[in-house]
Design a protein around this motif. Structure first.
Motif, PDB file in Angstrom:
ATOM      1  N   CYS A 217      23.932  46.349   8.844  1.00  0.00           N
ATOM      2  CA  CYS A 217      23.183  46.605   7.616  1.00  0.00           C
ATOM      3  C   CYS A 217      23.177  48.100   7.331  1.00  0.00           C
ATOM      4  O   CYS A 217      23.004  48.916   8.243  1.00  0.00           O
ATOM      5  CB  CYS A 217      21.752  46.089   7.776  1.00  0.00           C
ATOM      6  SG  CYS A 217      20.685  46.395   6.348  1.00  0.00           S
ATOM      7  N   VAL A 218      23.372  48.463   6.068  1.00  0.00           N
ATOM      8  CA  VAL A 218      23.329  49.864   5.665  1.00  0.00           C
ATOM      9  C   VAL A 218      22.350  49.992   4.504  1.00  0.00           C
ATOM     10  O   VAL A 218      22.192  49.069   3.700  1.00  0.00           O
ATOM     11  CB  VAL A 218      24.735  50.372   5.268  1.00  0.00           C
ATOM     12  CG1 VAL A 218      25.248  49.668   4.027  1.00  0.00           C
ATOM     13  CG2 VAL A 218      24.737  51.883   5.069  1.00  0.00           C
ATOM     14  N   VAL A 219      21.680  51.143   4.414  1.00  0.00           N
ATOM     15  CA  VAL A 219      20.632  51.367   3.416  1.00  0.00           C
ATOM     16  C   VAL A 219      21.096  52.392   2.393  1.00  0.00           C
ATOM     17  O   VAL A 219      21.743  53.388   2.728  1.00  0.00           O
ATOM     18  CB  VAL A 219      19.330  51.838   4.089  1.00  0.00           C
ATOM     19  CG1 VAL A 219      18.253  52.159   3.055  1.00  0.00           C
ATOM     20  CG2 VAL A 219      18.830  50.766   5.058  1.00  0.00           C
ATOM     21  N   VAL A 220      20.761  52.140   1.142  1.00  0.00           N
ATOM     22  CA  VAL A 220      21.066  53.057   0.056  1.00  0.00           C
ATOM     23  C   VAL A 220      19.818  53.206  -0.796  1.00  0.00           C
ATOM     24  O   VAL A 220      19.023  52.272  -0.925  1.00  0.00           O
ATOM     25  CB  VAL A 220      22.268  52.546  -0.788  1.00  0.00           C
ATOM     26  CG1 VAL A 220      21.994  51.181  -1.383  1.00  0.00           C
ATOM     27  CG2 VAL A 220      22.643  53.525  -1.879  1.00  0.00           C
ATOM     28  N   THR A 221      19.610  54.383  -1.351  1.00  0.00           N
ATOM     29  CA  THR A 221      18.489  54.624  -2.254  1.00  0.00           C
ATOM     30  C   THR A 221      19.019  55.390  -3.457  1.00  0.00           C
ATOM     31  O   THR A 221      20.235  55.530  -3.628  1.00  0.00           O
ATOM     32  CB  THR A 221      17.347  55.374  -1.541  1.00  0.00           C
ATOM     33  OG1 THR A 221      16.200  55.426  -2.395  1.00  0.00           O
ATOM     34  CG2 THR A 221      17.755  56.783  -1.143  1.00  0.00           C
ATOM     35  N   ASP A 222      18.139  55.870  -4.307  1.00  0.00           N
ATOM     36  CA  ASP A 222      18.568  56.669  -5.460  1.00  0.00           C
ATOM     37  C   ASP A 222      17.943  58.056  -5.361  1.00  0.00           C
ATOM     38  O   ASP A 222      17.073  58.310  -4.525  1.00  0.00           O
ATOM     39  CB  ASP A 222      18.184  55.979  -6.777  1.00  0.00           C
ATOM     40  CG  ASP A 222      16.696  55.709  -6.888  1.00  0.00           C
ATOM     41  OD1 ASP A 222      15.940  56.675  -7.097  1.00  0.00           O
ATOM     42  OD2 ASP A 222      16.285  54.534  -6.787  1.00  0.00           O
ATOM     43  N   SER A 223      18.379  58.957  -6.234  1.00  0.00           N
ATOM     44  CA  SER A 223      18.009  60.364  -6.088  1.00  0.00           C
ATOM     45  C   SER A 223      16.584  60.667  -6.506  1.00  0.00           C
ATOM     46  O   SER A 223      16.131  61.802  -6.346  1.00  0.00           O
ATOM     47  CB  SER A 223      18.973  61.250  -6.889  1.00  0.00           C
ATOM     48  OG  SER A 223      18.867  60.988  -8.277  1.00  0.00           O
TER      49      SER A 223
ATOM     50  N   HIS B 250      30.341  47.180   5.855  1.00  0.00           N
ATOM     51  CA  HIS B 250      29.101  46.690   6.461  1.00  0.00           C
ATOM     52  C   HIS B 250      28.844  45.248   6.035  1.00  0.00           C
ATOM     53  O   HIS B 250      29.286  44.809   4.976  1.00  0.00           O
ATOM     54  CB  HIS B 250      27.911  47.561   6.049  1.00  0.00           C
ATOM     55  CG  HIS B 250      27.972  48.961   6.578  1.00  0.00           C
ATOM     56  ND1 HIS B 250      27.444  49.319   7.795  1.00  0.00           N
ATOM     57  CD2 HIS B 250      28.525  50.089   6.067  1.00  0.00           C
ATOM     58  CE1 HIS B 250      27.655  50.615   8.006  1.00  0.00           C
ATOM     59  NE2 HIS B 250      28.314  51.097   6.970  1.00  0.00           N
ATOM     60  N   ALA B 251      28.096  44.547   6.859  1.00  0.00           N
ATOM     61  CA  ALA B 251      27.808  43.142   6.573  1.00  0.00           C
ATOM     62  C   ALA B 251      26.836  42.979   5.413  1.00  0.00           C
ATOM     63  O   ALA B 251      26.944  42.034   4.622  1.00  0.00           O
ATOM     64  CB  ALA B 251      27.241  42.465   7.824  1.00  0.00           C
ATOM     65  N   GLU B 252      25.848  43.909   5.303  1.00  0.00           N
ATOM     66  CA  GLU B 252      24.818  43.784   4.270  1.00  0.00           C
ATOM     67  C   GLU B 252      24.409  45.165   3.766  1.00  0.00           C
ATOM     68  O   GLU B 252      24.521  46.171   4.496  1.00  0.00           O
ATOM     69  CB  GLU B 252      23.583  43.064   4.822  1.00  0.00           C
ATOM     70  CG  GLU B 252      23.823  41.625   5.250  1.00  0.00           C
ATOM     71  CD  GLU B 252      22.590  41.013   5.896  1.00  0.00           C
ATOM     72  OE1 GLU B 252      21.968  40.133   5.270  1.00  0.00           O
ATOM     73  OE2 GLU B 252      22.253  41.441   7.015  1.00  0.00           O
ATOM     74  N   VAL B 253      23.915  45.192   2.541  1.00  0.00           N
ATOM     75  CA  VAL B 253      23.390  46.418   1.929  1.00  0.00           C
ATOM     76  C   VAL B 253      21.953  46.167   1.493  1.00  0.00           C
ATOM     77  O   VAL B 253      21.647  45.132   0.887  1.00  0.00           O
ATOM     78  CB  VAL B 253      24.230  46.841   0.705  1.00  0.00           C
ATOM     79  CG1 VAL B 253      23.538  47.959  -0.072  1.00  0.00           C
ATOM     80  CG2 VAL B 253      25.618  47.298   1.137  1.00  0.00           C
ATOM     81  N   VAL B 254      21.073  47.119   1.787  1.00  0.00           N
ATOM     82  CA  VAL B 254      19.688  47.083   1.303  1.00  0.00           C
ATOM     83  C   VAL B 254      19.465  48.315   0.434  1.00  0.00           C
ATOM     84  O   VAL B 254      19.620  49.444   0.908  1.00  0.00           O
ATOM     85  CB  VAL B 254      18.674  47.065   2.460  1.00  0.00           C
ATOM     86  CG1 VAL B 254      17.254  47.213   1.924  1.00  0.00           C
ATOM     87  CG2 VAL B 254      18.806  45.766   3.258  1.00  0.00           C
ATOM     88  N   TYR B 255      19.123  48.090  -0.820  1.00  0.00           N
ATOM     89  CA  TYR B 255      18.811  49.186  -1.738  1.00  0.00           C
ATOM     90  C   TYR B 255      17.300  49.353  -1.828  1.00  0.00           C
ATOM     91  O   TYR B 255      16.577  48.407  -2.147  1.00  0.00           O
ATOM     92  CB  TYR B 255      19.396  48.914  -3.125  1.00  0.00           C
ATOM     93  CG  TYR B 255      18.815  49.788  -4.211  1.00  0.00           C
ATOM     94  CD1 TYR B 255      19.024  51.165  -4.195  1.00  0.00           C
ATOM     95  CD2 TYR B 255      18.047  49.245  -5.242  1.00  0.00           C
ATOM     96  CE1 TYR B 255      18.476  51.980  -5.170  1.00  0.00           C
ATOM     97  CE2 TYR B 255      17.509  50.048  -6.224  1.00  0.00           C
ATOM     98  CZ  TYR B 255      17.719  51.406  -6.190  1.00  0.00           C
ATOM     99  OH  TYR B 255      17.168  52.219  -7.160  1.00  0.00           O
ATOM    100  N   ILE B 256      16.827  50.566  -1.523  1.00  0.00           N
ATOM    101  CA  ILE B 256      15.399  50.902  -1.563  1.00  0.00           C
ATOM    102  C   ILE B 256      15.167  51.694  -2.844  1.00  0.00           C
ATOM    103  O   ILE B 256      15.525  52.870  -2.928  1.00  0.00           O
ATOM    104  CB  ILE B 256      14.983  51.724  -0.320  1.00  0.00           C
ATOM    105  CG1 ILE B 256      15.357  50.960   0.962  1.00  0.00           C
ATOM    106  CG2 ILE B 256      13.513  52.060  -0.358  1.00  0.00           C
ATOM    107  CD1 ILE B 256      14.601  49.665   1.155  1.00  0.00           C
TER     108      ILE B 256
END
Length: 616
Positions: free
Chosen positions: A336-342, A413-419
């Motif tokens: 799992c990998v995490v992404v957010t915004d600026s 990556h298997a999954e992405v989580v956007y915060i």
């Protein structure tokens, strides 16, 4: 010889190549490239091992597929002009820009002709090959341009040698030379030989040709791989393990893969290349025509590149990818990998340390559009805010920005989580949801923080830390859902004139605050909006009094993480951080610059205090 002896009749000359057949052939080629994008990502090690060549080619060609190739054209020239223009507009990355210039050069060479014979198409391909090479400031053999050249020259040679040769056989003879050139690429670039792969962009061009060849063979190519290419089964770790030591050596002067569309009249491509050279840019591609040019380069500061290009024409469709972050992800695939915004005010260095990816919002001053924190820094934003009369505006990233990032991350990556930024104050979350639905929805998860600034950052940090333990997306989401109601965000607006100008605060309220010399305090409430909750009267020791208020609202007996953000008020922020540390049990405390998502409305001088309980 008797009159009855049969004579071999000469074969009739092959018929002209018309728009309908060319369109369907290109559709087959494009679909093949799009279907093989993951395989192309896996072998992408040049010019840097950032693992996104497949995505860049797929995104470039998707623009063409859903545009020029989606509708009929009145002739070959008109079709290729549409393909060239849309490829330039949608070009992504170094390989996408080169391919776009090939199509644009092909269109220039064909002109307005309604149909082509083989010799005409071959000569146009040769001209397009030269055009693609000219787009690069420093052409490298062993890349896509080498394969394009081999293919184009073979087309010309075959057209000259076999005037009556069947169309399929003519094309296949040139495709065979392209395949040979592809297999030579590791001999031309040591980095490919070291990794044991061919060049990814060159492979993508051969995939395009093979899709066209399938169409000509009447196999109705869908673009799916037939499994003949053993390299498509490479494990990404195998490709990048040999280069892992070099990831830390990516030149910071060329960290950002940056591109934009430049629109104007009489655009000087040579002048544009010179301007990029003056910036010290690397991997420069200047592709397009006199009125629309796609510029791609690797630079240290995307904002400097956009500013330089703005002197030539109108800068549109800006994009900048952090190649160091991409290389890190490509070299260490995981669950799992995490992404957010600026809008999340992340402390310096944490995104790199936690493999946390950031999608920039857009900041607008008049007609000029910037990428938040990439095309314009917080310091540059506040300088303009103080000295210009233009009212800045912020907007969510386009759906395509999210889609491109999600696709890239899911290829490793298997999954992405956007915060994400609070749904209540921005359309950013909705854009992310739309991108997730258009992509792999089952592997892409969108989480509404109902927060912003440092509060959003604290939740993103917690999510990335959880993912780093090997947790699956469900565990990451459960962890941040537990922390969400406990994460507190308070803001102190020292100058609310900007909020009044932007319509966030009524004029009468601004007038009252001015008369009473009141400094409002706001809190992020559960539905995700900032609402006034108190006020300070007078300006003396405002940071310390703000700290006293925040400390009273924080539940007692709790150990906290703290982010203090400021809008061009570093001194006051330092005083606030020290005062909160004196009043609360702070495990970790960071001082950050708050970005335009808050600063455009709160104005210079605003302070933000964000708290999150430390979990066991």
């Amino acid at each position: 010889m008797s009159a009855t002896t049969p004579f071999a009749s000469p074969l009739p000359p092959p018929g002209p190549i018309r728009a309908a057949a060319l369109r369907h052939a290109l559709i087959a080629g494009v679909r093949r490239v799009i279907a093989r994008r993951d395989a192309l990502n896996k072998i992408n090690v040049f010019p840097v091992p950032d693992g996104d060549t497949g995505n860049n080619l797929a995104l470039t060609l998707s623009t063409v597929l859903t545009g020029a190739l989606h509708r009929r054209a009145g002739g070959v020239g008109r079709l290729l002009r549409r393909v060239g223009d849309e490829a330039i507009d949608g070009a992504r990355g170094n390989s996408g820009a080169i391919l776009a210039q090939f199509f644009s050069g092909l269109a220039d060479a064909v002109g307005s002709r309604a149909s082509l014979d083989r010799r005409g198409l071959a000569e146009a391909a040769r001209a397009a090959s030269r055009s693609a090479r000219s787009a690069m400031a420093d052409p490298k053999e062993g890349t896509m341009i080498s394969v394009i050249h081999a293919f184009a020259e073979a087309l010309v040679h075959a057209a000259e040698q076999g005037e009556r040769q069947e169309l399929r056989a003519w094309f296949e003879s040139a495709l065979a030379q392209a395949r040979i050139a592809l297999q030579r690429t590791p001999d031309q670039l040591p980095v490919l030989r070291k990794a044991g792969v061919v060049d990814a962009g060159a492979q993508g061009f051969v995939d395009l040709l093979e899709g066209i060849g399938d169409f000509l063979a009447r196999r109705g190519a869908s673009g799916a791989s037939d499994g003949a290419d053993d390299r498509s089964d490479l494990d990404i770790g195998d490709v990048h393990d040999a280069l892992h030591a070099e990831l830390d050596d990516i030149d910071p002067r060329h960290r950002w893969c940056t591109e934009c569309l430049l629109v104007g009249e009489g655009l000087d491509r040579a002048g544009l290349q010179a301007a990029m050279s003056d910036l010290g840019a690397d991997c420069v591609v200047v592709a397009g025509s006199a009125h629309r040019v796609k510029v791609h380069a690797h630079v240290a500061r995307p904002s400097a590149m956009f500013e330089a290009l703005g002197r030539f024409g109108r800068v549109e469709s800006t994009k900048a990818d952090d190649m160091l972050a991409q290389a890190r992800t490509a070299s260490a695939p995981g669950g799992c990998v995490v992404v957010t915004d600026s809008s999340a005010d992340l402390p310096d260095g944490l995104a790199d340390a936690l493999n946390l990816h950031v999608i920039p919002l857009r900041v607008n001053f008049g007609e000029q559009d910037y990428l938040d924190r990439v095309g314009i820094s917080p310091a540059e934003f506040y300088a303009r805010l103080r000295h210009e009369h233009l009212l800045p505006r912020t907007s969510q990233p386009p759906v395509g920005d999210f889609r491109r990032q999600f696709d890239f991350l899911l290829s490793h990556h298997a999954e992405v989580v956007y915060i994400g930024l609070s749904r209540a104050v921005s359309g950013t979350l909705q854009a992310a949801e739309a991108a997730a639905q258009r992509g792999d929805a089952s592997r892409t998860h969108v989480f509404d923080t109902a927060n912003a600034a440092g509060g959003q950052a604290l939740l993103a940090i917690a999510a990335a830390e959880k993912a780093a333990t090997g947790a699956a997306a469900a565990e990451v989401l459960a962890h941040v859902a537990e922390l969400k109601p406990k994460t507190l965000t308070f803001a102190l607006a020292r100058d609310i004139r900007h909020a009044v100008r932007g319509g966030r605060v009524p004029r009468w309220a601004g007038w009252i605050a001015s008369v009473l010399r009141a400094t409002p305090i706001a809190k992020v409430v559960p539905e995700g909006r900032l609402k006034p909750c108190a006020a300070l009267f007078g300006e003396a020791r405002a940071p310390e009094r703000f700290a006293a208020y925040v400390a009273k609202q924080a539940p007692a007996g709790t150990r906290w993480r703290l982010i203090v953000g400021h809008c061009d008020a570093a001194g006051d922020a330092a005083a606030l951080l020290a005062a909160l540390k004196a009043r609360l049990d702070i495990a970790e405390g960071w001082l950050v610059e708050t970005g335009p998502a808050v600063g455009a409305h709160a104005g210079p001088g605003a302070l933000v205090a964000c708290l999150q309980p430390v979990t066991p």
